[in-house]
Scaffold this motif. Structure first.
Motif, PDB file in Angstrom:
ATOM      1  N   ASP A  72       0.802  -1.222   0.000  1.00  0.00           N
ATOM      2  CA  ASP A  72       0.000   0.000   0.000  1.00  0.00           C
ATOM      3  C   ASP A  72       0.835   1.273   0.000  1.00  0.00           C
ATOM      4  O   ASP A  72       0.286   2.369  -0.143  1.00  0.00           O
ATOM      5  N   ILE A  73       2.143   1.166   0.170  1.00  0.00           N
ATOM      6  CA  ILE A  73       2.954   2.358   0.401  1.00  0.00           C
ATOM      7  C   ILE A  73       3.039   3.255  -0.823  1.00  0.00           C
ATOM      8  O   ILE A  73       3.248   4.469  -0.702  1.00  0.00           O
ATOM      9  N   ALA A  74       2.861   2.697  -2.036  1.00  0.00           N
ATOM     10  CA  ALA A  74       2.993   3.507  -3.247  1.00  0.00           C
ATOM     11  C   ALA A  74       1.967   4.634  -3.289  1.00  0.00           C
ATOM     12  O   ALA A  74       2.221   5.693  -3.887  1.00  0.00           O
ATOM     13  N   GLY A  75       0.805   4.434  -2.658  1.00  0.00           N
ATOM     14  CA  GLY A  75      -0.235   5.457  -2.710  1.00  0.00           C
ATOM     15  C   GLY A  75      -0.153   6.491  -1.610  1.00  0.00           C
ATOM     16  O   GLY A  75      -0.925   7.448  -1.607  1.00  0.00           O
ATOM     17  N   ILE A  76       0.778   6.350  -0.668  1.00  0.00           N
ATOM     18  CA  ILE A  76       0.869   7.267   0.477  1.00  0.00           C
ATOM     19  C   ILE A  76       1.763   8.450   0.106  1.00  0.00           C
ATOM     20  O   ILE A  76       2.898   8.262  -0.355  1.00  0.00           O
ATOM     21  N   LYS A  77       1.256   9.666   0.318  1.00  0.00           N
ATOM     22  CA  LYS A  77       2.005  10.885   0.016  1.00  0.00           C
ATOM     23  C   LYS A  77       1.861  11.866   1.183  1.00  0.00           C
ATOM     24  O   LYS A  77       0.829  11.908   1.850  1.00  0.00           O
ATOM     25  N   PRO A  78       2.901  12.685   1.437  1.00  0.00           N
ATOM     26  CA  PRO A  78       2.767  13.725   2.467  1.00  0.00           C
ATOM     27  C   PRO A  78       1.613  14.663   2.131  1.00  0.00           C
ATOM     28  O   PRO A  78       1.388  15.016   0.974  1.00  0.00           O
ATOM     29  N   GLY A  79       0.881  15.059   3.156  1.00  0.00           N
ATOM     30  CA  GLY A  79      -0.254  15.945   2.972  1.00  0.00           C
ATOM     31  C   GLY A  79      -1.595  15.243   2.888  1.00  0.00           C
ATOM     32  O   GLY A  79      -2.638  15.910   2.964  1.00  0.00           O
ATOM     33  N   GLN A  80      -1.600  13.918   2.736  1.00  0.00           N
ATOM     34  CA  GLN A  80      -2.872  13.200   2.649  1.00  0.00           C
ATOM     35  C   GLN A  80      -3.596  13.213   4.001  1.00  0.00           C
ATOM     36  O   GLN A  80      -2.977  13.176   5.053  1.00  0.00           O
ATOM     37  N   GLN A  81      -4.923  13.259   3.919  1.00  0.00           N
ATOM     38  CA  GLN A  81      -5.734  13.344   5.128  1.00  0.00           C
ATOM     39  C   GLN A  81      -5.854  11.978   5.803  1.00  0.00           C
ATOM     40  O   GLN A  81      -5.943  10.949   5.137  1.00  0.00           O
ATOM     41  N   VAL A  82      -5.886  12.004   7.130  1.00  0.00           N
ATOM     42  CA  VAL A  82      -5.992  10.787   7.925  1.00  0.00           C
ATOM     43  C   VAL A  82      -7.094  10.981   8.964  1.00  0.00           C
ATOM     44  O   VAL A  82      -7.154  12.024   9.620  1.00  0.00           O
ATOM     45  N   VAL A  83      -7.968   9.983   9.082  1.00  0.00           N
ATOM     46  CA  VAL A  83      -9.028  10.004  10.084  1.00  0.00           C
ATOM     47  C   VAL A  83      -8.689   8.958  11.149  1.00  0.00           C
ATOM     48  O   VAL A  83      -8.431   7.799  10.826  1.00  0.00           O
ATOM     49  N   VAL A  84      -8.684   9.371  12.412  1.00  0.00           N
ATOM     50  CA  VAL A  84      -8.246   8.521  13.523  1.00  0.00           C
ATOM     51  C   VAL A  84      -9.415   8.303  14.478  1.00  0.00           C
ATOM     52  O   VAL A  84     -10.160   9.238  14.786  1.00  0.00           O
ATOM     53  N   THR A  85      -9.573   7.066  14.921  1.00  0.00           N
ATOM     54  CA  THR A  85     -10.570   6.739  15.935  1.00  0.00           C
ATOM     55  C   THR A  85      -9.886   5.981  17.070  1.00  0.00           C
ATOM     56  O   THR A  85      -8.866   5.330  16.870  1.00  0.00           O
ATOM     57  N   SER A  86     -10.496   6.073  18.247  1.00  0.00           N
ATOM     58  CA  SER A  86      -9.938   5.411  19.421  1.00  0.00           C
ATOM     59  C   SER A  86     -11.050   4.719  20.181  1.00  0.00           C
ATOM     60  O   SER A  86     -12.170   5.245  20.298  1.00  0.00           O
ATOM     61  N   GLY A  87     -10.734   3.541  20.714  1.00  0.00           N
ATOM     62  CA  GLY A  87     -11.702   2.828  21.530  1.00  0.00           C
ATOM     63  C   GLY A  87     -12.047   3.573  22.804  1.00  0.00           C
ATOM     64  O   GLY A  87     -13.090   3.323  23.414  1.00  0.00           O
ATOM     65  N   ALA A  88     -11.201   4.521  23.201  1.00  0.00           N
ATOM     66  CA  ALA A  88     -11.474   5.294  24.413  1.00  0.00           C
ATOM     67  C   ALA A  88     -12.569   6.328  24.201  1.00  0.00           C
ATOM     68  O   ALA A  88     -13.204   6.774  25.160  1.00  0.00           O
ATOM     69  N   TYR A  89     -12.810   6.711  22.931  1.00  0.00           N
ATOM     70  CA  TYR A  89     -13.808   7.733  22.621  1.00  0.00           C
ATOM     71  C   TYR A  89     -14.702   7.241  21.491  1.00  0.00           C
ATOM     72  O   TYR A  89     -14.546   7.641  20.340  1.00  0.00           O
ATOM     73  N   PRO A  90     -15.622   6.326  21.780  1.00  0.00           N
ATOM     74  CA  PRO A  90     -16.484   5.764  20.735  1.00  0.00           C
ATOM     75  C   PRO A  90     -17.282   6.856  20.016  1.00  0.00           C
ATOM     76  O   PRO A  90     -17.825   7.764  20.639  1.00  0.00           O
ATOM     77  N   GLY A  91     -17.320   6.736  18.684  1.00  0.00           N
ATOM     78  CA  GLY A  91     -18.080   7.678  17.877  1.00  0.00           C
ATOM     79  C   GLY A  91     -17.386   8.991  17.606  1.00  0.00           C
ATOM     80  O   GLY A  91     -17.922   9.835  16.880  1.00  0.00           O
ATOM     81  N   GLU A  92     -16.208   9.200  18.162  1.00  0.00           N
ATOM     82  CA  GLU A  92     -15.480  10.457  17.967  1.00  0.00           C
ATOM     83  C   GLU A  92     -14.305  10.230  17.026  1.00  0.00           C
ATOM     84  O   GLU A  92     -13.632   9.196  17.076  1.00  0.00           O
ATOM     85  N   THR A  93     -14.057  11.192  16.153  1.00  0.00           N
ATOM     86  CA  THR A  93     -12.957  11.087  15.203  1.00  0.00           C
ATOM     87  C   THR A  93     -11.989  12.260  15.396  1.00  0.00           C
ATOM     88  O   THR A  93     -12.376  13.342  15.843  1.00  0.00           O
ATOM     89  N   PHE A  94     -10.735  12.025  15.026  1.00  0.00           N
ATOM     90  CA  PHE A  94      -9.688  13.036  15.075  1.00  0.00           C
ATOM     91  C   PHE A  94      -9.046  13.088  13.690  1.00  0.00           C
ATOM     92  O   PHE A  94      -8.894  12.062  13.030  1.00  0.00           O
ATOM     93  N   ASN A  95      -8.665  14.289  13.282  1.00  0.00           N
ATOM     94  CA  ASN A  95      -8.129  14.481  11.934  1.00  0.00           C
ATOM     95  C   ASN A  95      -6.654  14.858  11.977  1.00  0.00           C
ATOM     96  O   ASN A  95      -6.198  15.534  12.905  1.00  0.00           O
TER      97      ASN A  95
END
Length: 430
Positions: free
Chosen positions: A241-264
């Motif tokens: 999958d590494i060929a498609g990864i570029k600096p500046g791409q958006q990432v959405v993060v979730t954690s089991g500690a905060y169900p339903g909440e996302t971090f960007n």
């Protein structure tokens, strides 16, 4: 003489009985099997439900229904691939700092005593008894007094005294004495015994490195801080999958500690070295940390969105992967399908990107493609359908082709089956 006649009579009776038995067996066999003397099956291949010739397969309506054939059109739309992975929160190294001493002296009081406390920029953190600070205050007061006393002296002396006063003030500033304290000193003309040390930077205390009573020198570390308003995420990306990864791409993060909440966040760095043990590459994501919810060393889930642009797409179930080739079956008509090689790109959202081999609007088989492909190798399964054991005695007449009709093209025989010579087993007796 009488005995001879009796013997001949018994012989005639035995022979007659044997003839009757043989005739009965023959009649029974004929009645049970009812096999025509000669059956001509020319023309039956044309009515087969499945026919294959090279890369082309023809299926009648019943065969398509039994196989569960489904189709879909190739279409173009913007495609975004989502690469899911896991990662670990780390401190933002750009936000890590040390608070150091700018004077020598003895720490008599600490205002921040525990690790994990938050320090704001400019906050008072310690009171230090410093002879250097006391001497700097006295030097400044002396310079002020000389300027006041010799204000009517010659121009050169006045300039020198003013320069000495400015140098004494600058010395206090280099010791990180705030301007308001210097102004207070000017008004009170009373030097302080203890110097208040203020934080040059803000952040969360990671380590307290001094205690009350410690004697410090200029440059000694007092606190280790980290600004946790932003954090880093280190995520593992697989080699494929590494060929498609570029600096500046958006990432959405979730954690089991905060169900339903996302971090960007967004990708800021891609490690140039692949981990040989896991076959993954470390990718660093910088992200905001509102309220300090994301703690260093916390495990989270991450989804990196990779835009692939406008792409020609088909359902991924359409692809047959032979290992060396990628194959699809293109519908030429309702019942005819042609095998075709394609070059594929990325998989995303249950679709596969087609780089070459198809045109927009072409119809491909999405279900039962494997069964269709098998026909190109095995031939027609229906070439001899209807030639079972039972018959009504009309097979010969029904099977006879019209005079002058052309013989149909036959599909390859099933491996291991007897060759079709125009007759079937059991017909040789006729």
């Amino acid at each position: 003489m009488i005995e001879t006649l009796q013997t001949k009579k018994k012989l005639i009776i035995g022979v007659t009985a044997g003839i009757l038995v043989i005739g009965g067996v023959g009649y029974y066999y004929t009645a049970q099997h009812n096999v025509p003397a000669a059956a001509d099956h020319t023309g039956h291949q044309a009515n087969a439900p499945v026919m294959a010739m090279g890369d082309t397969v023809t299926l009648d309506a019943k065969a398509r229904q039994l196989a569960g054939v489904q189709t879909a059109q190739a279409f173009v739309k913007p495609l975004t691939k989502e690469t899911k992975t896991t990662g670990k929160i780390a401190m933002n190294e750009n936000g890590r700092t040390y608070i150091t001493s700018r004077v020598e002296g003895r720490i008599d009081q600490l205002y921040v005593t525990a690790e994990g406390e938050t320090i704001a920029p400019g906050q008072a953190i310690a009171a230090v008894y410093s002879p250097t600070y006391i001497a700097a205050q006295e030097e400044y007061l002396l310079a002020m007094e000389n300027v006041q006393k010799l204000k009517n002296a010659s121009k050169d002396i006045v300039q020198i005294n003013n320069r000495l006063l400015e140098a004494a003030r600058r010395k206090l500033q280099l010791l990180h004495v705030p301007d308001n304290e210097i102004t207070h000193l000017e008004h009170t003309r009373q030097p302080k015994d203890h110097m208040t040390i203020y934080a040059q930077f803000g952040g969360t205390v990671l380590e307290k490195q001094v205690l009350a009573g410690t004697f410090i020198m200029p440059g000694d570390k007092m606190y280790s801080l980290s600004d946790l308003s932003t954090v880093w995420l280190y995520a593992d990306i697989y080699e494929k999958d590494i060929a498609g990864i570029k600096p500046g791409q958006q990432v959405v993060v979730t954690s089991g500690a905060y169900p339903g909440e996302t971090f960007n966040g967004q990708v800021t760095f891609i490690n140039p070295i692949l981990d040989d043990a896991t076959r993954t590459v470390k990718v660093r994501v910088e992200m905001a940390n509102p309220g300090g919810k994301l703690k260093p060393n916390m495990f989270v889930n991450a989804m990196i969105q990779i835009p692939l642009g406008d792409s020609l797409l088909i359902p991924e179930s359409s692809i047959l992967d032979t290992g060396s080739r990628k194959i699809v079956f293109v519908a030429q008509s309702e019942d005819t399908f042609v095998r075709r090689d394609v070059v594929i790109g990325q998989y995303a959202d249950s679709y596969v990107q087609i780089l070459s081999g198809l045109q927009p609007g072409e119809t491909v088989v999405t279900a039962a493609a494997f069964l269709i492909d098998s026909q190109t190798k095995l031939g027609s399964f229906g070439s001899h359908a209807g030639h079972g054991g039972g018959g009504d005695g009309k097979g010969a007449a029904a099977s006879a082709p019209a005079a002058g009709s052309a013989a149909p093209v036959q599909a390859p025989a099933i491996p291991g089956a007897p060759a079709d010579t125009g007759q079937h087993s059991g017909h040789s007796g006729h």
